[in-house]
Design a protein around this motif. Sequence first.
Motif, short mmCIF file in Angstrom:
data_model
loop_
_atom_site.label_atom_id
_atom_site.label_comp_id
_atom_site.label_asym_id
_atom_site.label_seq_id
_atom_site.Cartn_x
_atom_site.Cartn_y
_atom_site.Cartn_z
N SER A 1 -20.87 -25.51 68.21
CA SER A 1 -20.75 -23.99 68.47
C SER A 1 -19.45 -23.82 69.67
O SER A 1 -18.37 -22.93 69.40
CB SER A 1 -22.02 -23.42 69.12
N ASP A 2 -19.57 -24.38 70.39
CA ASP A 2 -18.56 -24.47 71.47
C ASP A 2 -17.08 -24.87 71.06
O ASP A 2 -16.12 -24.19 71.27
CB ASP A 2 -18.98 -25.39 72.88
N LEU A 3 -17.09 -25.83 70.26
CA LEU A 3 -15.64 -26.29 69.63
C LEU A 3 -15.30 -25.24 68.61
O LEU A 3 -14.04 -24.95 68.51
CB LEU A 3 -15.77 -27.59 68.91
N ALA A 4 -16.12 -24.67 67.73
CA ALA A 4 -15.80 -23.63 67.05
C ALA A 4 -15.09 -22.34 67.57
O ALA A 4 -14.23 -21.67 67.66
CB ALA A 4 -17.11 -22.99 66.29
N ASP A 5 -15.66 -21.91 69.06
CA ASP A 5 -15.35 -21.20 69.82
C ASP A 5 -13.98 -21.23 70.31
O ASP A 5 -13.22 -20.31 70.54
CB ASP A 5 -16.34 -20.68 71.00
N ALA A 6 -13.70 -22.62 70.55
CA ALA A 6 -12.50 -22.98 71.10
C ALA A 6 -11.35 -23.18 70.19
O ALA A 6 -10.25 -23.52 70.34
CB ALA A 6 -12.61 -24.48 71.80
N GLY A 7 -11.56 -22.71 68.80
CA GLY A 7 -10.60 -22.92 67.66
C GLY A 7 -10.36 -24.44 67.29
O GLY A 7 -9.22 -24.39 66.68
N ARG A 8 -11.35 -25.38 67.43
CA ARG A 8 -11.05 -26.56 67.20
C ARG A 8 -11.98 -26.89 65.56
O ARG A 8 -12.91 -26.47 65.53
CB ARG A 8 -11.43 -27.61 68.29
N PRO A 9 -11.67 -27.91 64.87
CA PRO A 9 -12.08 -28.24 63.66
C PRO A 9 -13.65 -28.94 64.16
O PRO A 9 -13.65 -29.75 64.85
CB PRO A 9 -11.29 -29.44 62.78
N THR A 10 -14.34 -28.33 62.96
CA THR A 10 -15.89 -29.06 63.32
C THR A 10 -16.44 -29.61 62.11
O THR A 10 -17.74 -29.84 62.02
CB THR A 10 -16.81 -27.93 63.99
N LYS A 11 -15.67 -29.48 60.99
CA LYS A 11 -16.44 -29.82 59.63
C LYS A 11 -17.10 -31.42 59.72
O LYS A 11 -18.12 -31.31 59.45
CB LYS A 11 -15.32 -29.84 58.62
N ALA A 12 -16.31 -32.52 60.23
CA ALA A 12 -16.85 -33.61 60.28
C ALA A 12 -18.24 -33.54 61.07
O ALA A 12 -19.17 -34.30 60.90
CB ALA A 12 -15.90 -34.61 61.05
#
Length: 365
Positions: free
Chosen positions: A263-274
Amino acid sequence: MNFLQFFPSRVVAVYMARLFIVRTFAILAAMVLVLQALDLLGQTGNILGQAGNGDAEIWRYVSLRAPQIIAFVLPFSVLLGTILTLTQMNQNSEIIALKASGLSAHQVLAPLIIASFAVAIISFAFNDRIVSRATATLNQWQKVEYGPLPIDRGDRSNVWVRDGDDLIQVDQIKGKGAGAVLAGIKLYDREKGNLVSIIEGKRGTYTGKAWRIEGVKRFDVKSGKLVPLGTITVAEGVRPDQFTLATVDADGLSFGALRAAISDLADAGRPTKALEGAAWHKLSGPLSSILMPLLGAVAAFGVARSGKLFLRAVIGMMLGFTFFVADNFALAMGNLGAYPPFLAAWAPFLLFFLIGEAVLVRTEE
């Protein structure tokens, strides 16, 4: 129809579950001992090569590595425990007696499936509470080549953050939250994908809405001039946690902690699929134990005196090991972005559930 009527008698169900559990954990213990010994042969030299390390550090390594090995071999142990249990019952004509009493193949397997579900719950709890912590600690210890572990104060290095079209690269971040301090800042000012200027600063602090950068110099790409700017404010709307979020190790986090990191990475605009695929696999991985009685069921049926019992056991093992290969392949494809995260984690489970059901229904039902 009473739900309990689907199962054999209580005595038979407990008998089958006990055979299955005892064989599964006996195989698990044997495999862990062998693999741990082989692993120590390769790592003892590295551990003792660090000055000051001795027997205590070797046992510490064993305590951190053993949970990983247990988590790795537990599904294999469930598969082999299933095949051994059903093979023995087939040889003793117990399966024939159960089917002669009017039980279907699914009813014969029901006690093993319930027992394997209990194993799956234990596996999830073990992975979530013990394996993740051991993995995180061992990874940190190996990074310092089995030397003294540094205290993690939240410091991070070489972090990149996107701010609209602009890119920000920071050599080092110290602290967390509003107290985070940036050192060695480079802001790549871009317009429509084209680099306009490079802004470099020595130190940056958070003002609550943006970042105050000190000792700033601006290099203009078009003119080629380097202009000192002193102190400026940039990156409005960029939060401190976007800098302090380092590379997330999915194996070193519990399920809840991993979901929070995603959730934090998604808010930071980073890829999270893996990471999303790894989070789903923390659920589907332990549940693979439920598949093993179904895939190994081919060893339960057929007349033992026909001489094909060993062949049936081999087929059951092949089905189980093929599932593990497919599971790792799907997870790798998910990490590459070829498969959606949910599909990467659950597709092998659903596929081999259908395969196991098809084999069982076609041959025995």
